[in-house]
Design a protein around this motif. Structure first.
Motif, PDB file in Angstrom:
ATOM      1  N   ILE A 208      39.835  64.019 -74.783  1.00 12.00           N
ATOM      2  CA  ILE A 208      40.675  62.963 -74.212  1.00 12.00           C
ATOM      3  C   ILE A 208      41.658  63.513 -73.187  1.00 12.00           C
ATOM      4  N   GLU A 209      41.838  64.832 -73.170  1.00 17.50           N
ATOM      5  CA  GLU A 209      42.731  65.431 -72.177  1.00 17.50           C
ATOM      6  C   GLU A 209      42.118  65.449 -70.772  1.00 17.50           C
ATOM      7  N   HIS A 210      40.816  65.250 -70.690  1.00 23.42           N
ATOM      8  CA  HIS A 210      40.149  65.335 -69.389  1.00 23.42           C
ATOM      9  C   HIS A 210      40.213  63.996 -68.651  1.00 23.42           C
ATOM     10  N   ALA A 211      40.495  64.077 -67.365  1.00 24.42           N
ATOM     11  CA  ALA A 211      40.693  62.861 -66.564  1.00 24.42           C
ATOM     12  C   ALA A 211      39.479  61.944 -66.610  1.00 24.42           C
ATOM     13  N   ASP A 212      38.291  62.509 -66.504  1.00 21.16           N
ATOM     14  CA  ASP A 212      37.108  61.649 -66.437  1.00 21.16           C
ATOM     15  C   ASP A 212      36.820  60.984 -67.784  1.00 21.16           C
ATOM     16  N   ILE A 213      37.190  61.669 -68.866  1.00 22.63           N
ATOM     17  CA  ILE A 213      37.057  61.044 -70.193  1.00 22.63           C
ATOM     18  C   ILE A 213      38.055  59.883 -70.303  1.00 22.63           C
ATOM     19  N   ARG A 214      39.267  60.088 -69.818  1.00 23.65           N
ATOM     20  CA  ARG A 214      40.247  58.991 -69.853  1.00 23.65           C
ATOM     21  C   ARG A 214      39.768  57.802 -69.024  1.00 23.65           C
ATOM     22  N   ARG A 215      39.164  58.116 -67.879  1.00 24.48           N
ATOM     23  CA  ARG A 215      38.608  57.025 -67.063  1.00 24.48           C
ATOM     24  C   ARG A 215      37.586  56.229 -67.868  1.00 24.48           C
ATOM     25  N   MET A 216      36.718  56.931 -68.574  1.00 26.44           N
ATOM     26  CA  MET A 216      35.669  56.227 -69.325  1.00 26.44           C
ATOM     27  C   MET A 216      36.248  55.469 -70.521  1.00 26.44           C
ATOM     28  N   LEU A 217      37.306  55.987 -71.114  1.00 25.70           N
ATOM     29  CA  LEU A 217      37.955  55.272 -72.215  1.00 25.70           C
ATOM     30  C   LEU A 217      38.723  54.060 -71.699  1.00 25.70           C
ATOM     31  N   LEU A 218      39.449  54.245 -70.600  1.00 25.23           N
ATOM     32  CA  LEU A 218      40.254  53.143 -70.071  1.00 25.23           C
ATOM     33  C   LEU A 218      39.352  52.025 -69.545  1.00 25.23           C
ATOM     34  N   THR A 219      38.235  52.412 -68.937  1.00 21.96           N
ATOM     35  CA  THR A 219      37.280  51.402 -68.479  1.00 21.96           C
ATOM     36  C   THR A 219      36.744  50.601 -69.658  1.00 21.96           C
ATOM     37  N   GLN A 220      36.381  51.308 -70.720  1.00 22.30           N
ATOM     38  CA  GLN A 220      35.914  50.601 -71.911  1.00 22.30           C
ATOM     39  C   GLN A 220      36.975  49.650 -72.449  1.00 22.30           C
ATOM     40  N   LYS A 221      38.204  50.146 -72.537  1.00 12.94           N
ATOM     41  CA  LYS A 221      39.292  49.308 -73.058  1.00 12.94           C
ATOM     42  C   LYS A 221      39.457  48.052 -72.191  1.00 12.94           C
TER      43      LYS A 221
ATOM     44  N   GLY B 143      46.678  73.855 -54.323  1.00  7.95           N
ATOM     45  CA  GLY B 143      46.819  74.074 -55.756  1.00  7.95           C
ATOM     46  C   GLY B 143      47.047  72.837 -56.613  1.00  7.95           C
ATOM     47  N   LYS B 144      46.975  71.661 -55.997  1.00 11.23           N
ATOM     48  CA  LYS B 144      47.153  70.435 -56.801  1.00 11.23           C
ATOM     49  C   LYS B 144      45.832  70.081 -57.486  1.00 11.23           C
ATOM     50  N   LEU B 145      45.448  70.899 -58.429  1.00 13.07           N
ATOM     51  CA  LEU B 145      44.095  70.765 -58.982  1.00 13.07           C
ATOM     52  C   LEU B 145      43.929  69.512 -59.838  1.00 13.07           C
ATOM     53  N   ASN B 146      44.796  69.338 -60.815  1.00 14.29           N
ATOM     54  CA  ASN B 146      44.579  68.266 -61.790  1.00 14.29           C
ATOM     55  C   ASN B 146      44.554  66.887 -61.150  1.00 14.29           C
ATOM     56  N   GLU B 147      45.553  66.592 -60.302  1.00  8.70           N
ATOM     57  CA  GLU B 147      45.623  65.246 -59.742  1.00  8.70           C
ATOM     58  C   GLU B 147      44.550  65.012 -58.693  1.00  8.70           C
ATOM     59  N   THR B 148      44.157  66.059 -57.977  1.00 13.37           N
ATOM     60  CA  THR B 148      43.151  65.886 -56.926  1.00 13.37           C
ATOM     61  C   THR B 148      41.754  65.721 -57.526  1.00 13.37           C
ATOM     62  N   LEU B 149      41.517  66.379 -58.631  1.00  9.99           N
ATOM     63  CA  LEU B 149      40.195  66.290 -59.265  1.00  9.99           C
ATOM     64  C   LEU B 149      40.092  65.127 -60.256  1.00  9.99           C
ATOM     65  N   ALA B 150      41.204  64.422 -60.480  1.00 17.58           N
ATOM     66  CA  ALA B 150      41.211  63.396 -61.534  1.00 17.58           C
ATOM     67  C   ALA B 150      40.137  62.334 -61.315  1.00 17.58           C
ATOM     68  N   ASN B 151      39.885  61.986 -60.072  1.00 16.25           N
ATOM     69  CA  ASN B 151      38.911  60.928 -59.799  1.00 16.25           C
ATOM     70  C   ASN B 151      37.641  61.476 -59.146  1.00 16.25           C
ATOM     71  N   SER B 152      37.245  62.663 -59.589  1.00 15.49           N
ATOM     72  CA  SER B 152      36.059  63.286 -58.994  1.00 15.49           C
ATOM     73  C   SER B 152      34.815  62.434 -59.177  1.00 15.49           C
ATOM     74  N   ALA B 153      34.758  61.658 -60.257  1.00 16.47           N
ATOM     75  CA  ALA B 153      33.572  60.820 -60.471  1.00 16.47           C
ATOM     76  C   ALA B 153      33.469  59.742 -59.390  1.00 16.47           C
ATOM     77  N   LEU B 154      34.608  59.179 -59.002  1.00 16.45           N
ATOM     78  CA  LEU B 154      34.608  58.207 -57.899  1.00 16.45           C
ATOM     79  C   LEU B 154      34.119  58.868 -56.618  1.00 16.45           C
ATOM     80  N   TYR B 155      34.644  60.061 -56.367  1.00 18.71           N
ATOM     81  CA  TYR B 155      34.268  60.763 -55.141  1.00 18.71           C
ATOM     82  C   TYR B 155      32.760  61.010 -55.098  1.00 18.71           C
ATOM     83  N   MET B 156      32.216  61.470 -56.224  1.00 11.00           N
ATOM     84  CA  MET B 156      30.781  61.757 -56.247  1.00 11.00           C
ATOM     85  C   MET B 156      29.964  60.490 -56.021  1.00 11.00           C
ATOM     86  N   LYS B 157      30.429  59.371 -56.578  1.00  8.95           N
ATOM     87  CA  LYS B 157      29.685  58.121 -56.393  1.00  8.95           C
ATOM     88  C   LYS B 157      29.621  57.766 -54.904  1.00  8.95           C
ATOM     89  N   VAL B 158      30.752  57.859 -54.219  1.00  6.99           N
ATOM     90  CA  VAL B 158      30.784  57.503 -52.794  1.00  6.99           C
ATOM     91  C   VAL B 158      29.984  58.510 -51.969  1.00  6.99           C
TER      92      VAL B 158
END
Lengths: 600, 600
Positions: free
Chosen positions: A342-355, B513-528
């Motif tokens: 749940i600490e991973h951003a993409d997992i949170r995305r999938m949980l929040l989308t489900q919610k 170095g802004k790794l966490n916030e920049t990678l948070a929506n990597s799934a969206l990026y890959m889709k586009v």
């Protein structure tokens, strides 16, 4: 820890903070009820669902019904479950005390039944089908039919089915071929074949009462020539005892991808020319009767989709909290402990989308159940009429939206569990398989979209649509009182404006007879309409959450924060994407229809 | 009638009109080949796939492998199928004549293998896994290892597996716990547990060669401390004969939602302290070796997803042409004959969407296969380098995009068949279940998106990305020569511009170095990013279709019209919707990551 069926805190939020269930107790019909009786019914439903329904959910999937000597054989756990359900009174949760029911509002009986759907959608189907069939006889049957069939059904001794589909006619009911010939004694002889009849045979009840659509010899062509018949598995004597076996034969079972605990049957009526049927109501009005019960049936299907989504969401949430895997992108020290999924951003995305999908449509499902109450027991004729008009409009949405997006939620639940989610050692893959049925039965997705665009928008001269727009506008206005909701209400306001423009233009074209091209993209229209409705319900939930935060009860703060975040997800991530689809509708884009058969 | 595996006309279009397979025959390695030998190989693949693979696809789903006395027992049809595959030379389609191979370009061996994947994805897995394992030994093994293991593998006598995942470590390979201790004689003793090992046991070959990731005692922590070992089921004597059973135990089988014909195993290595392993290459370089083979493995997974989508598309297309149901919206006369399903607008939408997803990604899959060829046998060092750089960049897309969208295609195929599609009496539900694995294995969807955004974009100083942008711009420019493609190239041009802006900003933030916030929506990026790539491939196909139409061969006109219409669908319906997702990325939206654990 969350609950695996549904989140009790969220149910209380819906019942008492969003939908004001307590107000219903001021009506005469529900005067004997109060919040305590409501909560007691919910608690009982939960106990029985957990004790009798959930434990065999996987087993009935792995051991689907078998055809043995002309009958369907089920695993032994199903009968005690439906017996416990009936014994506790849930078969008649909404019926009057005089009929032996609990006289609960529809809102509460839906909330109770949701637990059974989450615990075991297949086993819950048997009582649900029986409710649908018995409602038809109760409303349109003669006194004799009620005595012979309806009464044993509400007592739980007889079960029921809805027998519509035929091998060559699924969505196109006007092409039904099953015939009914008058026998001269007031009864009819039925002849025809039906397929995909859920609960068409089983050993769970003394008798099975099939509600069969068939055509009389003098029937006009098409849907105006369809009549409704009671066709029992066993005839019923005047004293109520069971008579001879009727000429209804179980021809075979279908083997489904999911939902395996419910028999899906092929039934032959009248192979030996001796299948007795009883006309319900007037000739040729069968489909009209069916349609009068359809709103509630379709809420039921929608709620089933929602509860499968809900069960998967809660399971994947627990898993994501407990399973360590990997590290944050900026925490690459491999000797540091792994973080929870749940600490991973993409997992949170999938949980929040489900919610967002699950709790958004759960709100809509219960909102529609409350409309059923308002339509029946509203304080004024005007309130009742408004409720029925709005429910008519929302029915294709409450059926189709969860069928699409709670299936998507189940897909995400599997993804969170990764390889484990793909195995039958975990429950989420079954939810996904079970849920895939919902966009198909009780009117396919395509049929729902035509119902919405070609029929429901203009029903009652568009009164339902005007009412819905007014309600959404009112929510947008109220949200304006909270600065925190500014970013959430804007996208809904913009979508509503665009949707209204598009809708008016489409209706103008429909009115001028351009049927084919205007209806060509009805599925797109329904998707956007559904997102506007769910977006509205999320804005409503967000307003209630702000009200809750304002009350300052710290133990509830996390709950309300979660509601606001899910509302933010839906309104800022999903709602704005709908403008592109409206643009296609505005352009009357014919890309799909222009694709000729020979070009594929 | 269409072909149920794949459309031969479309394959010829890809090979000879889009990807210029004949040009490859001018290279020394493929000089003995010509279009006739290519077509003969394809025809043989098709015959064997139809004769040996397709017939037991459902049977192996219904009768999954059983664990009996420590071994996996399969249905008897699988062995003759893989034997026929090997006998016909497809195990070594791409290997040199000296090695006993067909010396086919990767483009052709992929095209051949696609038939087996469409016919029976589960049975096709056994040779595919063996190719992956043998490639590792062939490239990094010692001469002795090649003689003992590689040679029998390419002869089809030994099969192989890839043993990476452990119970506590799926995506997070740095947390592997399997250990390898030097035995003093140059060999190692392996100890550990692996799960989800496909093909980990079966009776199809004399021996099974596991490629096992494990850690040496002096291993540095994390992924830089992982070594690669050969661990055979049976030891191999110096003369090549089989020796003792190694200490590898089949601990159990996983029961999957789909893909059931492939054993998914739990393997225990060294329970008795006597599991012999052989180090491949240098210590601690195991993951680097794996990564060098990963592009081809991931093309293979993507092609599997594509072919399941393709098979479902073709089946639902045939069904829609043959099944009468209902009438057009403006043709409500119920006495008129029913029209075929394909006459309905929403059915055409679902067919055209499937075609766009399936043929769009089929083109990308074969384009990547051709890049494999250009990377190995390109005429100049520059051509080889460019091909490898582009392939590195496209690998997460060719793996993940079909896994998501060809699964969606399978969902639509079920919907077209309605209730029938939900039953196991028809094949489409199995394709859907089988395909659900693809977003999970060989790097989950989330892992692919991190690979793309955090690694591949900047690899080789962004050379692959610059090359891709140049190629897309070139296609957009060439499309400008056709007035008919104006509406198709514009949306791609707009998306490409937006995507470039977004990409540069994201890379700048990553660089700072802004790794966490920049990678948070990597799934969206890959889709586009994926939609831009598939949009480009559709524009390329559209250009080829216009070229084909200009040649004026009337028998091909319908084929090209269909290509243009599918390109129109993808570029005008799907591509423009991506701007909203880019807007979220531009805003560095943190809605999902801000959802705290306690708020769910």
């Amino acid at each position: 820890m969350t609950d695996t069926l549904l989140d009790p805190r969220n149910l209380a939020f819906e019942l008492y903070e969003v939908l004001d269930a307590e107000e219903l107790t001021q009506r005469e019909r529900f005067a004997d009820h109060n919040r305590e009786t409501f909560d007691a019914a919910v608690a009982t439903a939960r106990q029985i669902a957990e004790k009798f329904f959930a434990p065999h959910n996987r087993k009935s999937d792995e051991n689907e019904p078998e055809y043995v000597d002309g009958a369907a054989v089920l695993i032994p756990e199903i009968k005690p479950a439906v017996d416990a359900f009936i014994e506790a009174g849930f078969q008649n949760a909404g019926r009057s005390f005089e009929e032996g029911g609990m006289q609960l509002p529809n809102l509460l009986s839906r909330a109770c039944f949701a637990h059974f759907q989450a615990a075991n959608i297949a086993t819950s189907s048997y009582p649900m089908l029986t409710m649908g069939a018995s409602n038809l006889i109760g409303k349109f049957g003669t006194e004799d039919q009620k005595r012979r069939f309806f009464q044993p059904m509400i007592e739980g001794r007889f079960f029921g089915t809805m027998a519509l589909t035929e091998p060559h006619a699924g969505s196109s009911l006007s092409d039904l071929r099953t015939r009914a010939e008058p026998a001269g004694d007031g009864t009819y002889r039925i002849k025809g074949n039906k397929i995909f009849i859920s609960g068409g045979d089983h050993p769970l009840s003394e008798n099975i009462v099939h509600m069969v659509l068939a055509k009389l010899p003098d029937a006009p062509p098409g849907v105006k020539g369809i009549s409704l018949f009671i066709v029992p598995k066993f005839l019923v004597n005047d004293d109520g005892s069971l008579g001879e076996r009727n000429d209804v034969v179980l021809a075979g079972l279908f083997h489904k991808m999911g939902w395996r605990g419910t028999t899906s049957t092929a039934l032959n009526f009248g192979d030996n020319g001796n299948c007795v049927g009883y006309l319900v109501g007037e000739p040729h009005k069968g489909l009209a009767y069916m349609f009068q019960m359809m709103n509630e049936a379709r809420i039921g299907v929608g709620m089933g989709a929602i509860m499968l989504g809900y069960a998967g969401y809660l399971y994947s949430l627990d898993y994501a909290r407990e399973r360590p895997q990997g590290r944050h992108p900026d925490g690459k020290d491999p000797t540091s402990p792994q973080v929870a999924l749940i600490e991973h951003a993409d997992i949170r995305r999938m949980l929040l989308t489900q919610k967002a999908y699950v709790e958004g449509s759960f709100d809509l499902g219960l909102f529609c159940a409350r409309l059923v109450d308002d339509g029946k027991t509203g304080n004024t004729e005007e309130q009742r009429q408004l409720a029925n008009e709005l429910l008519d409009l929302l029915t294709p949405i409450v059926k189709s939206w969860p069928s699409e997006f709670c299936l998507k939620a189940n897909e995400l639940a599997i993804q969170i569990l990764g390889g484990h989610g793909y195995t039958r050692e975990y429950p989420v893959e079954q939810y996904y398989r079970d849920n895939r049925l919902n966009p198909i039965h009780e009117g396919t997705h395509g049929i729902q979209s035509l119902d919405l665009l070609a029929r429901k928008l203009t029903q009652n001269k568009g009164a339902g649509l005007r009412q819905l727009i007014g309600l959404i506008e009112s929510s947008i206005q109220r949200a304006g009182e909270y600065a925190s909701l500014e970013e959430l209400r804007k996208p809904l306001e913009q979508l509503l404006q665009h949707l209204q423009t598009t809708t008016q233009a489409l209706l103008t074209d429909l009115g001028s007879g351009k049927l084919n091209e205007t209806l060509a993209n009805s599925a797109l229209y329904m998707k956007v309409f559904g997102h506007a409705v769910i977006g509205w319900r999320w804005l409503e939930q967000a307003i209630r959450a702000e009200e809750g935060l304002a009350r300052g009860n710290t133990s509830d703060e996390s709950f309300y924060r979660g509601k606001l975040q899910a509302a933010r997800y839906f309104l800022t991530w999903e709602v704005p994407a709908c403008h592109h689809e409206l643009n296609l509708l505005d352009a009357r884009d014919q890309t799909c229809m222009a694709m000729q058969d020979g070009w594929f």
